[in-house]
Design a protein around this motif. Structure first.
Motif, mmCIF file in Angstrom:
data_model
loop_
_atom_site.group_PDB
_atom_site.id
_atom_site.type_symbol
_atom_site.label_atom_id
_atom_site.label_comp_id
_atom_site.label_asym_id
_atom_site.label_seq_id
_atom_site.Cartn_x
_atom_site.Cartn_y
_atom_site.Cartn_z
ATOM 1 N N GLU A 85 0.815 -1.221 0.000
ATOM 2 C CA GLU A 85 0.000 0.000 0.000
ATOM 3 C C GLU A 85 0.846 1.267 0.000
ATOM 4 O OE1 GLU A 85 -3.896 -1.433 2.652
ATOM 5 O OE2 GLU A 85 -2.493 0.061 3.432
ATOM 6 N N THR A 86 2.018 1.188 0.599
ATOM 7 C CA THR A 86 2.753 2.399 0.980
ATOM 8 C C THR A 86 4.001 2.655 0.139
ATOM 9 O OG1 THR A 86 2.030 1.894 3.236
ATOM 10 C CG2 THR A 86 3.644 3.634 3.005
ATOM 11 N N ARG A 87 4.537 1.634 -0.490
ATOM 12 C CA ARG A 87 5.832 1.757 -1.166
ATOM 13 C C ARG A 87 5.876 2.918 -2.149
ATOM 14 N NH1 ARG A 87 9.936 -1.937 -1.951
ATOM 15 N NH2 ARG A 87 8.665 -3.697 -1.248
ATOM 16 N N ASP A 88 4.837 3.079 -2.963
ATOM 17 C CA ASP A 88 4.856 4.136 -3.976
ATOM 18 C C ASP A 88 4.739 5.535 -3.364
ATOM 19 O OD1 ASP A 88 5.090 2.187 -5.906
ATOM 20 O OD2 ASP A 88 2.974 2.243 -6.494
ATOM 21 N N THR A 89 4.261 5.620 -2.122
ATOM 22 C CA THR A 89 4.132 6.918 -1.461
ATOM 23 C C THR A 89 5.488 7.476 -1.066
ATOM 24 O OG1 THR A 89 1.991 6.205 -0.595
ATOM 25 C CG2 THR A 89 2.984 8.130 0.446
ATOM 26 N N PHE A 90 6.419 6.593 -0.741
ATOM 27 C CA PHE A 90 7.737 7.018 -0.283
ATOM 28 C C PHE A 90 8.826 6.379 -1.154
ATOM 29 C CE2 PHE A 90 5.181 6.556 3.783
ATOM 30 C CZ PHE A 90 4.795 7.881 3.823
ATOM 31 N N PRO A 91 8.945 6.804 -2.411
ATOM 32 C CA PRO A 91 9.984 6.223 -3.271
ATOM 33 C C PRO A 91 11.372 6.538 -2.719
ATOM 34 C CG PRO A 91 8.969 8.147 -4.299
ATOM 35 C CD PRO A 91 8.150 7.837 -3.096
ATOM 36 N N GLY A 92 12.230 5.556 -2.793
ATOM 37 C CA GLY A 92 13.583 5.738 -2.262
ATOM 38 C C GLY A 92 13.741 5.269 -0.839
ATOM 39 N N ALA A 93 12.630 4.934 -0.171
ATOM 40 C CA ALA A 93 12.716 4.427 1.205
ATOM 41 C C ALA A 93 13.167 2.967 1.198
ATOM 42 C CB ALA A 93 11.370 4.552 1.900
ATOM 43 N N GLU A 94 13.695 2.526 2.338
ATOM 44 C CA GLU A 94 13.996 1.115 2.572
ATOM 45 C C GLU A 94 12.786 0.458 3.232
ATOM 46 O OE1 GLU A 94 17.015 -0.507 1.759
ATOM 47 O OE2 GLU A 94 17.267 1.378 0.640
ATOM 48 N N TRP A 95 12.629 -0.860 3.025
ATOM 49 C CA TRP A 95 11.468 -1.582 3.552
ATOM 50 C C TRP A 95 11.895 -2.902 4.176
ATOM 51 C CZ3 TRP A 95 7.148 1.241 3.459
ATOM 52 C CH2 TRP A 95 7.103 2.324 2.552
ATOM 53 N N VAL A 96 11.266 -3.250 5.284
ATOM 54 C CA VAL A 96 11.469 -4.549 5.922
ATOM 55 C C VAL A 96 10.112 -5.199 6.111
ATOM 56 C CG1 VAL A 96 12.257 -5.804 7.955
ATOM 57 C CG2 VAL A 96 13.592 -3.864 7.100
ATOM 58 N N GLN A 97 9.927 -6.365 5.498
ATOM 59 C CA GLN A 97 8.689 -7.123 5.649
ATOM 60 C C GLN A 97 8.837 -8.057 6.846
ATOM 61 O OE1 GLN A 97 6.629 -8.754 2.083
ATOM 62 N NE2 GLN A 97 6.837 -10.724 3.148
ATOM 63 N N THR A 98 8.139 -7.741 7.915
ATOM 64 C CA THR A 98 8.249 -8.522 9.141
ATOM 65 C C THR A 98 7.356 -9.751 9.140
ATOM 66 O OG1 THR A 98 6.541 -7.177 10.202
ATOM 67 C CG2 THR A 98 8.853 -6.482 10.495
ATOM 68 N N LYS A 99 6.307 -9.722 8.302
ATOM 69 C CA LYS A 99 5.372 -10.849 8.252
ATOM 70 C C LYS A 99 4.539 -10.763 6.982
ATOM 71 C CE LYS A 99 2.874 -8.215 11.765
ATOM 72 N NZ LYS A 99 2.484 -8.167 13.179
ATOM 73 N N VAL A 100 3.880 -11.885 6.661
ATOM 74 C CA VAL A 100 2.975 -11.970 5.513
ATOM 75 C C VAL A 100 1.570 -12.181 6.054
ATOM 76 C CG1 VAL A 100 2.356 -13.274 3.449
ATOM 77 C CG2 VAL A 100 4.767 -12.909 4.017
ATOM 78 N N ALA A 101 0.645 -11.316 5.641
ATOM 79 C CA ALA A 101 -0.731 -11.398 6.132
ATOM 80 C C ALA A 101 -1.516 -12.435 5.349
ATOM 81 C CB ALA A 101 -1.403 -10.035 6.012
ATOM 82 N N HIS A 102 -2.183 -13.332 6.067
ATOM 83 C CA HIS A 102 -3.159 -14.233 5.474
ATOM 84 C C HIS A 102 -4.576 -13.797 5.811
ATOM 85 C CE1 HIS A 102 -0.118 -17.818 5.138
ATOM 86 N NE2 HIS A 102 0.180 -16.799 4.371
ATOM 87 N N GLY A 103 -4.693 -12.783 6.636
ATOM 88 C CA GLY A 103 -5.979 -12.246 7.051
ATOM 89 C C GLY A 103 -5.769 -11.229 8.144
#
Length: 274
Positions: free
Chosen positions: A161-179
């Motif tokens: 949802e958020t990646r395109d809002t802050f181009p150039g930022a770093e991201w860490v995926q802490t978990k994958v949502a199944h619900g």
């Protein structure tokens, strides 16, 4: 270089259930320790990348969740409410960038514990036609003050949802949502390692070239869809709010700060109907 680390809890590794984010039980006590540890990982990475001063903003619920005696002593802690800048409290001291740690996706989304500001009261928030969650709202507030977001951590839905809002930022995926309350998570230790590494990279990149802050031009029109007609009835007691339909209202301000302060005031009003 001064970094503000805004720390929420729903996006922290290992957190899936409402009991983990509400005070008064053992599940919460463990989750707030994980929250504090992820904030510390961000502090450690930022300092390794060259940051000279760190403010850690407790950005969940009553803003009294992080454990002060567990916080890295090189950081200062922003605690308690009310505060005008909410989850961005500390920017008034003059910061160069923001980290968003433990954040979550917006209300009505499929992310873990997804909501926007107040899960009881708010169904959707649109600013100048853009649907935003907490990251977008507060990122725009930071951008209005000339400060970019350079790191975000949370589940996969939050990031998408958020990646395109802050181009150039770093991201860490802490978990994958199944619900809303299920998914697959990193271990807290693995999450902390990833956050520290990303924080270091984010600060090093900032020193080379600062990203363009996310800005929304005034005037700011906020359209708020509430969770019930009763909430819209209550909120429209505020004379400057206009009723659009049974559950929707709108208002206009001259700044994102004013819009966020209005939303937070409405969230506080909603406790009358709980």
């Amino acid at each position: 270089m001064k970094i503000l680390i805004s720390t929420d809890i729903e996006g922290v590794a290992g957190v899936f259930h409402a009991e983990q984010v509400r005070a008064g039980n053992g599940e919460y006590e463990r989750a707030r320790a994980w929250m504090t540890a992820e904030a510390n990982a961000a502090v450690q990475g930022a300092i390794a990348g060259g940051a000279e001063e760190i403010l850690v903003n407790d950005s969940h619920g009553g803003f009294r969740n992080l454990l002060p005696d567990g916080l890295d002593e090189r950081a200062r802690l922003v605690l308690g409410k009310p505060r005008y800048l909410g989850m961005m409290g500390g920017l008034e001291e003059g910061c160069d960038a923001v980290f968003m740690i433990g954040y979550h996706s917006r209300s009505q989304g499929r992310g873990i514990l997804a909501h926007t500001i107040n899960s009881f009261a708010f169904a959707r928030v649109l600013i100048n036609g853009m649907e935003l969650g907490e990251a977008g709202l507060y990122g725009a507030l930071a951008g209005e003050m000339g400060v970019p977001v350079i790191l975000g951590t949370g589940d996969d839905v939050f990031i998408s949802e958020t990646r395109d809002t802050f181009p150039g930022a770093e991201w860490v995926q802490t978990k994958v949502a199944h619900g809303q309350g299920s998914g697959i998570t990193l271990s807290p230790a693995a999450s902390r390692r990833a956050i520290a590494a990303a924080a270091e990279t984010a600060v090093r990149n900032l020193k080379k070239q600062a990203p363009v802050p996310f800005r929304i031009a005034a005037p700011i029109e906020c359209r708020l869809q509430t969770q019930s007609a009763a909430l819209a009835d209550l909120f429209c007691m505020w004379p400057t709010l206009e009723r659009v339909d049974g559950v929707t209202l709108r208002f206009t301000t001259d700044s994102m700060q004013a819009a966020v302060r209005t939303l937070n005031s409405l969230a506080a009003m909603s406790f009358m109907l709980r």
